[in-house]
Design a protein around this motif. Sequence first.
Motif, mmCIF file in Angstrom:
data_model
loop_
_atom_site.group_PDB
_atom_site.id
_atom_site.type_symbol
_atom_site.label_atom_id
_atom_site.label_comp_id
_atom_site.label_asym_id
_atom_site.label_seq_id
_atom_site.Cartn_x
_atom_site.Cartn_y
_atom_site.Cartn_z
ATOM 1 N N VAL A 1 0.850 -1.188 0.000
ATOM 2 C CA VAL A 1 0.000 0.000 0.000
ATOM 3 C C VAL A 1 0.884 1.237 0.000
ATOM 4 C CG1 VAL A 1 -0.225 0.279 2.532
ATOM 5 C CG2 VAL A 1 -2.097 0.983 1.042
ATOM 6 N N LYS A 2 0.387 2.303 -0.634
ATOM 7 C CA LYS A 2 1.107 3.574 -0.616
ATOM 8 C C LYS A 2 0.286 4.583 0.185
ATOM 9 C CE LYS A 2 3.117 5.397 -4.427
ATOM 10 N NZ LYS A 2 3.228 6.199 -5.676
ATOM 11 N N LEU A 3 0.915 5.221 1.162
ATOM 12 C CA LEU A 3 0.197 6.142 2.031
ATOM 13 C C LEU A 3 0.809 7.531 1.976
ATOM 14 C CD1 LEU A 3 0.137 3.849 5.197
ATOM 15 C CD2 LEU A 3 -1.731 4.160 3.571
ATOM 16 N N LYS A 4 -0.042 8.535 2.095
ATOM 17 C CA LYS A 4 0.419 9.913 2.223
ATOM 18 C C LYS A 4 0.392 10.236 3.706
ATOM 19 C CE LYS A 4 0.893 14.219 0.435
ATOM 20 N NZ LYS A 4 -0.241 15.103 0.140
ATOM 21 N N VAL B 1 3.812 9.219 13.196
ATOM 22 C CA VAL B 1 3.784 8.569 14.518
ATOM 23 C C VAL B 1 2.609 7.603 14.588
ATOM 24 C CG1 VAL B 1 3.449 8.957 17.002
ATOM 25 C CG2 VAL B 1 4.961 10.474 15.701
ATOM 26 N N LYS B 2 1.463 8.056 14.085
ATOM 27 C CA LYS B 2 0.239 7.244 14.113
ATOM 28 C C LYS B 2 0.423 5.957 13.309
ATOM 29 C CE LYS B 2 -4.046 6.890 15.395
ATOM 30 N NZ LYS B 2 -4.270 6.734 16.835
ATOM 31 N N LEU B 3 1.076 6.045 12.164
ATOM 32 C CA LEU B 3 1.335 4.848 11.370
ATOM 33 C C LEU B 3 2.188 3.857 12.180
ATOM 34 C CD1 LEU B 3 1.297 3.208 8.721
ATOM 35 C CD2 LEU B 3 3.351 4.466 8.023
ATOM 36 N N GLY B 4 3.170 4.384 12.910
ATOM 37 C CA GLY B 4 3.992 3.530 13.776
ATOM 38 C C GLY B 4 3.142 2.819 14.820
ATOM 39 N N GLU B 5 2.248 3.549 15.442
ATOM 40 C CA GLU B 5 1.369 2.960 16.465
ATOM 41 C C GLU B 5 0.467 1.887 15.869
ATOM 42 O OE1 GLU B 5 0.993 7.060 19.152
ATOM 43 O OE2 GLU B 5 -0.746 6.304 18.055
ATOM 44 N N ARG B 6 -0.096 2.180 14.694
ATOM 45 C CA ARG B 6 -1.029 1.237 14.060
ATOM 46 C C ARG B 6 -0.318 -0.053 13.650
ATOM 47 N NH1 ARG B 6 -5.563 3.313 11.549
ATOM 48 N NH2 ARG B 6 -5.944 1.157 10.975
ATOM 49 N N LEU B 7 0.882 0.081 13.098
ATOM 50 C CA LEU B 7 1.624 -1.119 12.700
ATOM 51 C C LEU B 7 2.059 -1.918 13.919
ATOM 52 C CD1 LEU B 7 4.008 -0.693 9.663
ATOM 53 C CD2 LEU B 7 1.947 -2.048 9.894
ATOM 54 N N SER B 8 2.372 -1.219 14.992
ATOM 55 C CA SER B 8 2.726 -1.884 16.238
ATOM 56 C C SER B 8 1.544 -2.737 16.720
ATOM 57 C CB SER B 8 3.079 -0.810 17.284
ATOM 58 O OG SER B 8 3.828 -1.343 18.331
ATOM 59 N N GLU B 9 0.357 -2.177 16.628
ATOM 60 C CA GLU B 9 -0.853 -2.902 17.048
ATOM 61 C C GLU B 9 -1.095 -4.144 16.187
ATOM 62 O OE1 GLU B 9 -3.946 0.039 16.928
ATOM 63 O OE2 GLU B 9 -3.033 1.182 18.569
ATOM 64 N N VAL C 1 4.860 7.000 2.023
ATOM 65 C CA VAL C 1 5.505 5.739 2.362
ATOM 66 C C VAL C 1 4.866 4.605 1.576
ATOM 67 C CG1 VAL C 1 4.004 5.293 4.375
ATOM 68 C CG2 VAL C 1 6.273 4.265 4.282
ATOM 69 N N VAL C 2 5.698 3.716 1.073
ATOM 70 C CA VAL C 2 5.220 2.487 0.454
ATOM 71 C C VAL C 2 5.501 1.374 1.438
ATOM 72 C CG1 VAL C 2 5.494 0.885 -1.475
ATOM 73 C CG2 VAL C 2 5.665 3.351 -1.873
ATOM 74 N N LEU C 3 4.458 0.632 1.779
ATOM 75 C CA LEU C 3 4.553 -0.421 2.780
ATOM 76 C C LEU C 3 4.288 -1.768 2.120
ATOM 77 C CD1 LEU C 3 4.014 -0.430 6.179
ATOM 78 C CD2 LEU C 3 2.050 -1.382 5.385
ATOM 79 N N LYS C 4 5.199 -2.720 2.326
ATOM 80 C CA LYS C 4 5.052 -4.057 1.728
ATOM 81 C C LYS C 4 5.246 -5.115 2.799
ATOM 82 C CE LYS C 4 7.557 -2.336 -2.292
ATOM 83 N NZ LYS C 4 8.817 -2.436 -3.018
ATOM 84 N N SER C 5 4.436 -6.164 2.759
ATOM 85 C CA SER C 5 4.596 -7.236 3.747
ATOM 86 C C SER C 5 3.915 -8.517 3.314
ATOM 87 C CB SER C 5 4.034 -6.794 5.096
ATOM 88 O OG SER C 5 4.215 -7.826 6.039
ATOM 89 N N ASN C 6 4.532 -9.620 3.670
ATOM 90 C CA ASN C 6 3.912 -10.925 3.486
ATOM 91 C C ASN C 6 3.127 -11.339 4.727
ATOM 92 O OD1 ASN C 6 4.588 -11.786 0.883
ATOM 93 N ND2 ASN C 6 6.687 -12.227 1.538
ATOM 94 N N LEU D 1 1.074 -9.403 6.555
ATOM 95 C CA LEU D 1 -0.214 -8.738 6.695
ATOM 96 C C LEU D 1 -1.019 -8.902 5.411
ATOM 97 C CD1 LEU D 1 1.170 -5.504 8.380
ATOM 98 C CD2 LEU D 1 0.027 -7.413 9.517
ATOM 99 N N SER D 2 -2.341 -8.898 5.560
ATOM 100 C CA SER D 2 -3.197 -9.069 4.383
ATOM 101 C C SER D 2 -3.345 -7.738 3.657
ATOM 102 C CB SER D 2 -4.575 -9.570 4.821
ATOM 103 O OG SER D 2 -5.235 -8.561 5.560
ATOM 104 N N GLN D 3 -3.760 -7.822 2.398
ATOM 105 C CA GLN D 3 -3.999 -6.595 1.624
ATOM 106 C C GLN D 3 -5.073 -5.754 2.313
ATOM 107 O OE1 GLN D 3 -2.135 -5.660 -1.119
ATOM 108 N NE2 GLN D 3 -3.170 -3.709 -0.750
ATOM 109 N N GLN D 4 -6.047 -6.436 2.909
ATOM 110 C CA GLN D 4 -7.112 -5.678 3.587
ATOM 111 C C GLN D 4 -6.577 -4.903 4.793
ATOM 112 O OE1 GLN D 4 -10.713 -7.816 4.553
ATOM 113 N NE2 GLN D 4 -11.411 -6.185 5.919
ATOM 114 N N GLN D 5 -5.693 -5.566 5.563
ATOM 115 C CA GLN D 5 -5.105 -4.866 6.718
ATOM 116 C C GLN D 5 -4.330 -3.625 6.262
ATOM 117 O OE1 GLN D 5 -3.115 -8.416 8.353
ATOM 118 N NE2 GLN D 5 -4.074 -7.932 10.322
ATOM 119 N N LEU D 6 -3.619 -3.762 5.148
ATOM 120 C CA LEU D 6 -2.866 -2.609 4.641
ATOM 121 C C LEU D 6 -3.810 -1.537 4.098
ATOM 122 C CD1 LEU D 6 0.345 -4.036 2.950
ATOM 123 C CD2 LEU D 6 -0.125 -3.521 5.332
#
Length: 163
Positions: free
Chosen positions: A4-7, A15-23, A141-146, A148-153
Amino acid sequence: MAEVKLKLADEAATVKLGERLSELLVPLCRTRAQAINILLYGELGAGKTTFSRGFIQRYYQGLVKSPTYTLVEPYACGDFALYHFDLYRLSDPEEFEYLGVRDYFAQPGCCLIEWPDKAGEFLPEADVILEFSYAHVARQVVLKSNLLSQQQLNELSELSDML
Ligand code: ADP
Ligand code: MG
């Protein structure tokens, strides 16, 4: 791989993105024998440390320090550990081996790694990749992961709407 690509409009969004990914990732890391490796790419000032601060603060009630000079800061969080690396000052990939951090990757937890390229051939395998870049005064930011699901991203896209 989900992507996913996020602005990120401002520092608070990073900071919020960090918190959300931590969760999303901390509950997962508790169930794994190996640490989850999060590789953070992007030039100086792109937001890697800001993101890491959000990620760590979500579950660590203490002072979050900068690993700029120590190369790595450990954060013990009960049944898991967070390790925040900043390899910018690594002069040689071999030095990464001498840090004595092998165990950090072989236990439940998350390893956040700024300037992962500096580790060269010793670079741990990525579970999550974040590529930060400048977007005028904001960041993208472009975020890639195996892991997490596409829906989670996709659900993280609401952060882009906090403009
Ligand atoms: P890096 O670790 O990638 O070198 P830092 O996180 O240390 O970058 O620094 C990023 C700088 O940009 C900080 O001054 C921070 O306040 C600011 N910043 C972080 N995220 C954003 C954003 N989404 N928009 C604008 N400025 C941001
Ligand atoms: Mg940094």
